[in-house]
Design a protein around this motif. Structure first.
Motif, PDB file in Angstrom:
ATOM      1  N   SER A  45       0.815  -1.226   0.000  1.00 42.96           N
ATOM      2  CA  SER A  45       0.000   0.000   0.000  1.00 42.96           C
ATOM      3  C   SER A  45       0.844   1.270   0.000  1.00 42.96           C
ATOM      4  CB  SER A  45      -0.909   0.028   1.233  1.00 42.96           C
ATOM      5  OG  SER A  45      -1.745  -1.095   1.246  1.00 42.96           O
ATOM      6  N   LEU A  46       2.156   1.132   0.066  1.00 40.43           N
ATOM      7  CA  LEU A  46       3.056   2.283   0.115  1.00 40.43           C
ATOM      8  C   LEU A  46       3.352   2.768  -1.301  1.00 40.43           C
ATOM      9  CD1 LEU A  46       4.669   3.848   2.281  1.00 40.43           C
ATOM     10  CD2 LEU A  46       6.548   2.248   1.899  1.00 40.43           C
ATOM     11  N   PRO A  47       3.022   4.035  -1.623  1.00 47.44           N
ATOM     12  CA  PRO A  47       3.332   4.543  -2.972  1.00 47.44           C
ATOM     13  C   PRO A  47       4.838   4.472  -3.260  1.00 47.44           C
ATOM     14  CG  PRO A  47       1.910   6.080  -1.780  1.00 47.44           C
ATOM     15  CD  PRO A  47       2.357   5.037  -0.791  1.00 47.44           C
ATOM     16  N   LYS A  48       5.188   4.264  -4.523  1.00 45.83           N
ATOM     17  CA  LYS A  48       6.590   4.088  -4.910  1.00 45.83           C
ATOM     18  C   LYS A  48       7.467   5.261  -4.469  1.00 45.83           C
ATOM     19  CE  LYS A  48       9.350   2.738  -8.995  1.00 45.83           C
ATOM     20  NZ  LYS A  48      10.569   3.029  -8.291  1.00 45.83           N
ATOM     21  N   ALA A  49       7.014   6.501  -4.668  1.00 48.69           N
ATOM     22  CA  ALA A  49       7.828   7.670  -4.294  1.00 48.69           C
ATOM     23  C   ALA A  49       8.064   7.705  -2.783  1.00 48.69           C
ATOM     24  CB  ALA A  49       7.148   8.960  -4.756  1.00 48.69           C
ATOM     25  N   ALA A  50       7.046   7.344  -2.005  1.00 46.86           N
ATOM     26  CA  ALA A  50       7.189   7.309  -0.549  1.00 46.86           C
ATOM     27  C   ALA A  50       8.190   6.227  -0.150  1.00 46.86           C
ATOM     28  CB  ALA A  50       5.835   7.069   0.116  1.00 46.86           C
ATOM     29  N   ARG A  51       8.091   5.064  -0.768  1.00 46.62           N
ATOM     30  CA  ARG A  51       9.001   3.953  -0.467  1.00 46.62           C
ATOM     31  C   ARG A  51      10.447   4.347  -0.755  1.00 46.62           C
ATOM     32  NH1 ARG A  51       6.864   0.084  -3.387  1.00 46.62           N
ATOM     33  NH2 ARG A  51       5.677  -0.780  -1.666  1.00 46.62           N
ATOM     34  N   GLY A  67       2.835   2.587   8.467  1.00 45.08           N
ATOM     35  CA  GLY A  67       1.429   2.949   8.492  1.00 45.08           C
ATOM     36  C   GLY A  67       1.106   4.252   7.806  1.00 45.08           C
ATOM     37  N   ARG A  68      -0.180   4.474   7.686  1.00 47.21           N
ATOM     38  CA  ARG A  68      -0.738   5.726   7.163  1.00 47.21           C
ATOM     39  C   ARG A  68      -0.994   6.594   8.379  1.00 47.21           C
ATOM     40  NH1 ARG A  68      -1.693   9.265   4.072  1.00 47.21           N
ATOM     41  NH2 ARG A  68      -3.321   9.434   2.520  1.00 47.21           N
ATOM     42  N   GLU A  69      -0.569   7.854   8.324  1.00 43.16           N
ATOM     43  CA  GLU A  69      -0.683   8.724   9.489  1.00 43.16           C
ATOM     44  C   GLU A  69      -1.358  10.041   9.125  1.00 43.16           C
ATOM     45  OE1 GLU A  69       2.637   8.986  12.331  1.00 43.16           O
ATOM     46  OE2 GLU A  69       2.584  11.151  12.033  1.00 43.16           O
ATOM     47  N   TRP A  70      -2.163  10.540  10.065  1.00 45.95           N
ATOM     48  CA  TRP A  70      -2.769  11.863   9.980  1.00 45.95           C
ATOM     49  C   TRP A  70      -2.373  12.592  11.248  1.00 45.95           C
ATOM     50  CZ3 TRP A  70      -4.864   7.461   8.298  1.00 45.95           C
ATOM     51  CH2 TRP A  70      -5.369   7.438   7.000  1.00 45.95           C
ATOM     52  N   GLY A  71      -1.929  13.840  11.119  1.00 47.18           N
ATOM     53  CA  GLY A  71      -1.532  14.582  12.311  1.00 47.18           C
ATOM     54  C   GLY A  71      -1.200  16.018  11.975  1.00 47.18           C
ATOM     55  N   PRO A  72      -0.509  16.695  12.893  1.00 54.03           N
ATOM     56  CA  PRO A  72      -0.204  18.113  12.725  1.00 54.03           C
ATOM     57  C   PRO A  72       0.582  18.433  11.448  1.00 54.03           C
ATOM     58  CG  PRO A  72       0.336  17.384  14.957  1.00 54.03           C
ATOM     59  CD  PRO A  72      -0.043  16.167  14.179  1.00 54.03           C
ATOM     60  N   ARG A  73       1.363  17.490  10.937  1.00 50.40           N
ATOM     61  CA  ARG A  73       2.144  17.745   9.714  1.00 50.40           C
ATOM     62  C   ARG A  73       1.373  17.364   8.457  1.00 50.40           C
ATOM     63  NH1 ARG A  73       7.418  19.560  11.188  1.00 50.40           N
ATOM     64  NH2 ARG A  73       8.126  18.554  13.090  1.00 50.40           N
ATOM     65  N   GLY A  74       0.139  16.912   8.617  1.00 52.44           N
ATOM     66  CA  GLY A  74      -0.665  16.509   7.467  1.00 52.44           C
ATOM     67  C   GLY A  74      -0.729  14.999   7.356  1.00 52.44           C
ATOM     68  N   ALA A  75      -1.166  14.528   6.191  1.00 46.45           N
ATOM     69  CA  ALA A  75      -1.306  13.091   5.959  1.00 46.45           C
ATOM     70  C   ALA A  75      -0.054  12.555   5.297  1.00 46.45           C
ATOM     71  CB  ALA A  75      -2.525  12.828   5.076  1.00 46.45           C
ATOM     72  N   GLY A  76       0.348  11.375   5.713  1.00 49.34           N
ATOM     73  CA  GLY A  76       1.531  10.781   5.103  1.00 49.34           C
ATOM     74  C   GLY A  76       1.688   9.324   5.482  1.00 49.34           C
ATOM     75  N   PHE A  77       2.879   8.825   5.232  1.00 46.77           N
ATOM     76  CA  PHE A  77       3.219   7.433   5.503  1.00 46.77           C
ATOM     77  C   PHE A  77       4.369   7.429   6.500  1.00 46.77           C
ATOM     78  CE2 PHE A  77       1.204   7.680   1.444  1.00 46.77           C
ATOM     79  CZ  PHE A  77       0.329   6.611   1.466  1.00 46.77           C
ATOM     80  N   ARG A  78       4.193   6.696   7.607  1.00 43.56           N
ATOM     81  CA  ARG A  78       5.172   6.657   8.698  1.00 43.56           C
ATOM     82  C   ARG A  78       5.840   5.295   8.728  1.00 43.56           C
ATOM     83  NH1 ARG A  78       7.431  10.091  12.323  1.00 43.56           N
ATOM     84  NH2 ARG A  78       5.433  11.130  12.575  1.00 43.56           N
ATOM     85  N   VAL A  79       7.152   5.295   8.839  1.00 38.73           N
ATOM     86  CA  VAL A  79       7.874   4.050   9.074  1.00 38.73           C
ATOM     87  C   VAL A  79       8.776   4.249  10.283  1.00 38.73           C
ATOM     88  CG1 VAL A  79       9.860   4.492   7.566  1.00 38.73           C
ATOM     89  CG2 VAL A  79       9.137   2.160   7.981  1.00 38.73           C
ATOM     90  N   GLU A  80       8.861   3.223  11.111  1.00 35.64           N
ATOM     91  CA  GLU A  80       9.791   3.204  12.242  1.00 35.64           C
ATOM     92  C   GLU A  80      10.621   1.941  12.128  1.00 35.64           C
ATOM     93  OE1 GLU A  80       7.289   5.538  15.707  1.00 35.64           O
ATOM     94  OE2 GLU A  80       8.010   3.515  16.098  1.00 35.64           O
ATOM     95  N   LYS A  81      11.926   2.120  12.272  1.00 34.96           N
ATOM     96  CA  LYS A  81      12.839   0.975  12.201  1.00 34.96           C
ATOM     97  C   LYS A  81      13.815   1.031  13.360  1.00 34.96           C
ATOM     98  CE  LYS A  81      12.727   0.271   7.207  1.00 34.96           C
ATOM     99  NZ  LYS A  81      13.543   0.205   5.986  1.00 34.96           N
ATOM    100  N   ARG A  82      14.202  -0.174  13.822  1.00 36.40           N
ATOM    101  CA  ARG A  82      15.190  -0.283  14.888  1.00 36.40           C
ATOM    102  C   ARG A  82      16.507  -0.734  14.274  1.00 36.40           C
ATOM    103  NH1 ARG A  82      13.353  -2.754  20.055  1.00 36.40           N
ATOM    104  NH2 ARG A  82      11.963  -3.710  18.584  1.00 36.40           N
TER     105      ARG A  82
END
Length: 179
Positions: A45-51, A67-82
């Motif tokens: 579900s992640l658009p190519k440019a975002a990936r 994930g897909r995120e909505w918040g103060p910076r607007g809508a986008g795609f969030r990734v967290e990695k360790r």
């Protein structure tokens, strides 16, 4: 009368209904409002440019959240990695829009390396410090994000200015999605 209309955008409502089992939604609550929300999505579900942007900023690593995120910076795609380097580990998080533009990036900092005045300010929101991250917008470092727990075990994220004043705090909750 009647309750106020939901502040949750329609795309979030449909994503919640489609979210993979076992992945909760992340909600940030300020006062009595949801001020940010993120819902897990599959890699497809992640658009190519975002990936492409995400991979350049946070390559490899152990995926903690996508994930897909909505918040103060607007809508986008969030990734967290360790990332682990020997006994040390750190977390990187990036939020990009569908065109791959970086909206926000963060990385964890060992608590021992966080300026004392930042920790003192964050502890106004909760007495146990869990994690500290430095947060950058599209261009520069903007503030600290410090995850704390209060005596009741609730998690809050305190935003602390670089100079060390508490800007605000929001409660972070993980929600189980029943659909």
């Amino acid at each position: 009368g009647g309750p106020a209309p939901a502040l949750v955008p329609e795309p979030l409502q449909s994503l919640l209904g489609d979210s993979p089992d076992g992945n909760g939604a992340r909600l940030s609550i300020g006062g009595n409002r949801i001020v940010a929300a993120a819902v897990a999505i599959g890699n497809a579900s992640l658009p190519k440019a975002a990936r492409t942007s995400i991979e350049s900023i946070a390559p490899q690593g152990e995926l903690l959240f996508l994930g897909r995120e909505w918040g103060p910076r607007g809508a986008g795609f969030r990734v967290e990695k360790r990332y682990r380097e020997g006994a040390k580990e750190h977390v990187r998080s990036v939020l990009v829009d569908a065109d791959g533009r970086v909206l926000e990036r963060e990385h964890s900092v060992a608590i021992a390396e966080v300026p004392q005045h930042v920790l003192v300010a964050a502890m106004r929101a909760g007495s146990v410090i869990h994690e500290a991250r430095i947060v950058s917008g599209p261009e520069r470092e903007e503030f600290w994000s410090v995850s704390v727990r209060d005596r009741l075990g609730r998690t809050f994220v305190a935003r602390v200015s670089l100079a060390g004043s508490l800007l605000d705090s929001v409660r972070r909750v993980s929600a189980r999605v029943d659909s």
